[in-house]
Design a protein around this motif. Structure first.
Motif, PDB file in Angstrom:
ATOM      1  N   LEU A   1      26.357  10.985  -0.425  1.00  0.00           N
ATOM      2  CA  LEU A   1      27.800  11.223  -0.317  1.00  0.00           C
ATOM      3  C   LEU A   1      28.003  12.458   0.542  1.00  0.00           C
ATOM      4  O   LEU A   1      27.393  13.500   0.304  1.00  0.00           O
ATOM      5  CB  LEU A   1      28.412  11.441  -1.696  1.00  0.00           C
ATOM      6  CG  LEU A   1      29.934  11.610  -1.767  1.00  0.00           C
ATOM      7  CD1 LEU A   1      30.634  10.276  -1.487  1.00  0.00           C
ATOM      8  CD2 LEU A   1      30.359  12.143  -3.143  1.00  0.00           C
ATOM      9  N   HIS A   2      28.877  12.343   1.552  1.00  0.00           N
ATOM     10  CA  HIS A   2      29.140  13.508   2.395  1.00  0.00           C
ATOM     11  C   HIS A   2      29.911  14.554   1.591  1.00  0.00           C
ATOM     12  O   HIS A   2      30.735  14.236   0.729  1.00  0.00           O
ATOM     13  CB  HIS A   2      29.955  13.096   3.626  1.00  0.00           C
ATOM     14  CG  HIS A   2      30.063  14.176   4.647  1.00  0.00           C
ATOM     15  ND1 HIS A   2      31.126  15.061   4.678  1.00  0.00           N
ATOM     16  CD2 HIS A   2      29.242  14.558   5.653  1.00  0.00           C
ATOM     17  CE1 HIS A   2      30.954  15.922   5.673  1.00  0.00           C
ATOM     18  NE2 HIS A   2      29.819  15.640   6.284  1.00  0.00           N
ATOM     19  N   ALA A   3      29.640  15.832   1.896  1.00  0.00           N
ATOM     20  CA  ALA A   3      30.228  16.928   1.129  1.00  0.00           C
ATOM     21  C   ALA A   3      31.750  16.932   1.192  1.00  0.00           C
ATOM     22  O   ALA A   3      32.411  17.361   0.234  1.00  0.00           O
ATOM     23  CB  ALA A   3      29.678  18.265   1.616  1.00  0.00           C
ATOM     24  N   GLN A   4      32.339  16.472   2.296  1.00  0.00           N
ATOM     25  CA  GLN A   4      33.800  16.413   2.365  1.00  0.00           C
ATOM     26  C   GLN A   4      34.361  15.353   1.418  1.00  0.00           C
ATOM     27  O   GLN A   4      35.441  15.534   0.838  1.00  0.00           O
ATOM     28  CB  GLN A   4      34.256  16.144   3.794  1.00  0.00           C
ATOM     29  CG  GLN A   4      34.282  17.367   4.676  1.00  0.00           C
ATOM     30  CD  GLN A   4      35.315  18.385   4.219  1.00  0.00           C
ATOM     31  OE1 GLN A   4      36.501  18.081   4.139  1.00  0.00           O
ATOM     32  NE2 GLN A   4      34.873  19.599   3.923  1.00  0.00           N
ATOM     33  N   ASP A   5      33.643  14.257   1.221  1.00  0.00           N
ATOM     34  CA  ASP A   5      34.080  13.241   0.257  1.00  0.00           C
ATOM     35  C   ASP A   5      33.931  13.765  -1.171  1.00  0.00           C
ATOM     36  O   ASP A   5      34.780  13.505  -2.036  1.00  0.00           O
ATOM     37  CB  ASP A   5      33.273  11.960   0.443  1.00  0.00           C
ATOM     38  CG  ASP A   5      33.502  11.326   1.804  1.00  0.00           C
ATOM     39  OD1 ASP A   5      34.659  11.297   2.256  1.00  0.00           O
ATOM     40  OD2 ASP A   5      32.525  10.868   2.423  1.00  0.00           O
ATOM     41  N   ALA A   6      32.854  14.509  -1.402  1.00  0.00           N
ATOM     42  CA  ALA A   6      32.691  15.141  -2.714  1.00  0.00           C
ATOM     43  C   ALA A   6      33.812  16.137  -2.969  1.00  0.00           C
ATOM     44  O   ALA A   6      34.385  16.184  -4.067  1.00  0.00           O
ATOM     45  CB  ALA A   6      31.333  15.839  -2.787  1.00  0.00           C
ATOM     46  N   ALA A   7      34.143  16.926  -1.952  1.00  0.00           N
ATOM     47  CA  ALA A   7      35.226  17.906  -2.090  1.00  0.00           C
ATOM     48  C   ALA A   7      36.545  17.228  -2.415  1.00  0.00           C
ATOM     49  O   ALA A   7      37.312  17.714  -3.260  1.00  0.00           O
ATOM     50  CB  ALA A   7      35.344  18.729  -0.808  1.00  0.00           C
ATOM     51  N   GLN A   8      36.820  16.103  -1.769  1.00  0.00           N
ATOM     52  CA  GLN A   8      38.073  15.395  -2.055  1.00  0.00           C
ATOM     53  C   GLN A   8      38.098  14.890  -3.497  1.00  0.00           C
ATOM     54  O   GLN A   8      39.141  14.931  -4.158  1.00  0.00           O
ATOM     55  CB  GLN A   8      38.257  14.226  -1.086  1.00  0.00           C
ATOM     56  CG  GLN A   8      39.621  13.543  -1.216  1.00  0.00           C
ATOM     57  CD  GLN A   8      40.777  14.493  -0.958  1.00  0.00           C
ATOM     58  OE1 GLN A   8      40.824  15.145   0.085  1.00  0.00           O
ATOM     59  NE2 GLN A   8      41.702  14.593  -1.903  1.00  0.00           N
TER      60      GLN A   8
END
Length: 372
Positions: A168-175
């Motif tokens: 999972l990309h970190a930006q998707d995790a952040a969202q």
């Protein structure tokens, strides 16, 4: 809303701060190793907490487990002392179902934080994350992807134990963490991309074989390719820039290929800029963007969000080079010459007014003004 982010200076902390700054009006408070001693005060002043602080690697497995338990106990104590209902979101992990030091430590910390939150009348959300990757990950710490990127940049080939992983990309995790600030659930589970470890290496080799040598953009036909390419090229910045372009000259003049891309969308544009004028002053979350000065003199300046160091490139049209903007780096271009400046811009996707992926921010800021 005042949101406290623990582990704010870490890999996922940076990505979460970046996304909050771009897409919300939340005021961010930060807790990291440097100010962990005032955690109680920070929690007392917050409306919500996103808990990202954790220990991924240590000298011993026992130190990993105890480190995560200690961080959980510290936050649980601060929540109890605040004595008010708080929304608390924790970056959990799929490792809690496995009998290893990291999973045990994270699970124990989670339970302490959850119990303290509920006892104070708040709402706790466990965001259970798979393996993460993304820009500015630390090799041999955050992700095997970061380790692979470092290896390929150095010309090394690591030993690959091939198996399928969920990334999972970190930006998707952040969202997912930001979304958890308003959900009713007590547990969410974002889904990543199932991919073979060897496939990740193969893609990085594909990117490197063309981009590192000529600046050619690889095929960006899927979200995973875009995310992986952004992670790869962030590791090359700034030491591999600018990218030299090759003029082909004869009696008629010169021809320079500024962008060569193997697949996907793409949009090229150009601008004219008067002497002394600066354009840009913004950053992106996903966009691959290239600047090429084709006439005149310019300074291209960049600053990684939440830092104060500015990197400058002085360029001119007589010696064409390309600068590709890393995501999460504020950038601008200034006409430093006496005549009109001509600049070509290229991005990997068509401009969409409803989702421009462009967020205003000044490159040069007052020292210490890094609160966003």
């Amino acid at each position: 809303m005042k949101v406290l982010i623990t582990g704010a200076s870490g890999f996922l902390g940076w990505h979460t701060r970046l996304r909050i700054a771009a897409l919300t009006d939340h005021q961010v408070l930060t807790a990291s190793r440097e100010n962990w001693d005032i955690l109680d005060e920070l929690v007392a002043n917050a409306d919500a907490v996103i808990h990202l602080a954790g220990v991924n690697r240590a000298a011993t497995e026992d130190a990993v487990e105890r480190g995560n338990l200690r961080l959980g106990a510290d936050l649980a104590r601060a929540i109890t002392l605040a004595n008010k209902p708080l929304r608390v979101v924790m970056s959990g992990t799929i490792q809690v179902t496995r009998d290893n030091a990291y999973g045990r430590g994270k699970f124990g910390g989670l339970r302490q934080i959850e119990n303290a939150t509920v006892a104070a009348g708040g709402h706790f959300v466990d965001v259970c994350l798979p393996n993460l990757f993304g820009e500015h990950g630390k090799p041999n710490y955050n992700s095997f992807v970061a380790t692979f990127v470092e290896a390929i940049a150095l010309g090394n080939r690591p030993k690959i134990d091939d198996n399928t992983v969920e990334l999972l990309h970190a930006q998707d995790a952040a969202q997912s963490l930001i979304d958890a600030l308003s959900v009713h659930e007590v547990r969410t589970r974002p889904i990543g991309q199932e991919v073979a470890v060897s496939r990740v290496w193969d893609l990085l080799e594909e990117f490197h074989s063309s981009y590192a040598l000529t600046g050619e953009i690889p095929s960006l036909t899927t979200k995973f390719r875009i995310d992986l390419f952004n992670s790869y090229r962030a590791a090359l910045f700034p030491q591999n820039y600018p990218i030299a372009l090759v003029p082909h000259s004869d009696a008629r003049g010169s021809f320079v290929e500024t962008v060569r891309c193997r697949g996907g969308e793409g949009q090229a544009s150009f601008s004219t800029t008067e002497p002394g004028v600066t354009r840009g002053e913004h950053y992106h979350l996903t966009k691959v963007e290239r600047f090429v000065v084709i006439q005149g003199e310019a300074r291209i300046s960049l600053r990684k969000m939440f830092t104060d160091q500015v990197i400058d490139f002085d360029v001119n049209g007589s010696r064409p080079v390309a600068i590709d903007m890393p995501v999460g780096w504020v950038h601008n271009i200034s006409n430093t010459g006496k005549g009109q400046l001509f600049t070509q811009f290229w991005s990997h996707e068509l401009f969409r007014p409803q989702a421009p992926d462009t967020f205003p921010e000044a490159v040069r800021i007052e020292s210490g003004d890094l609160s966003r």
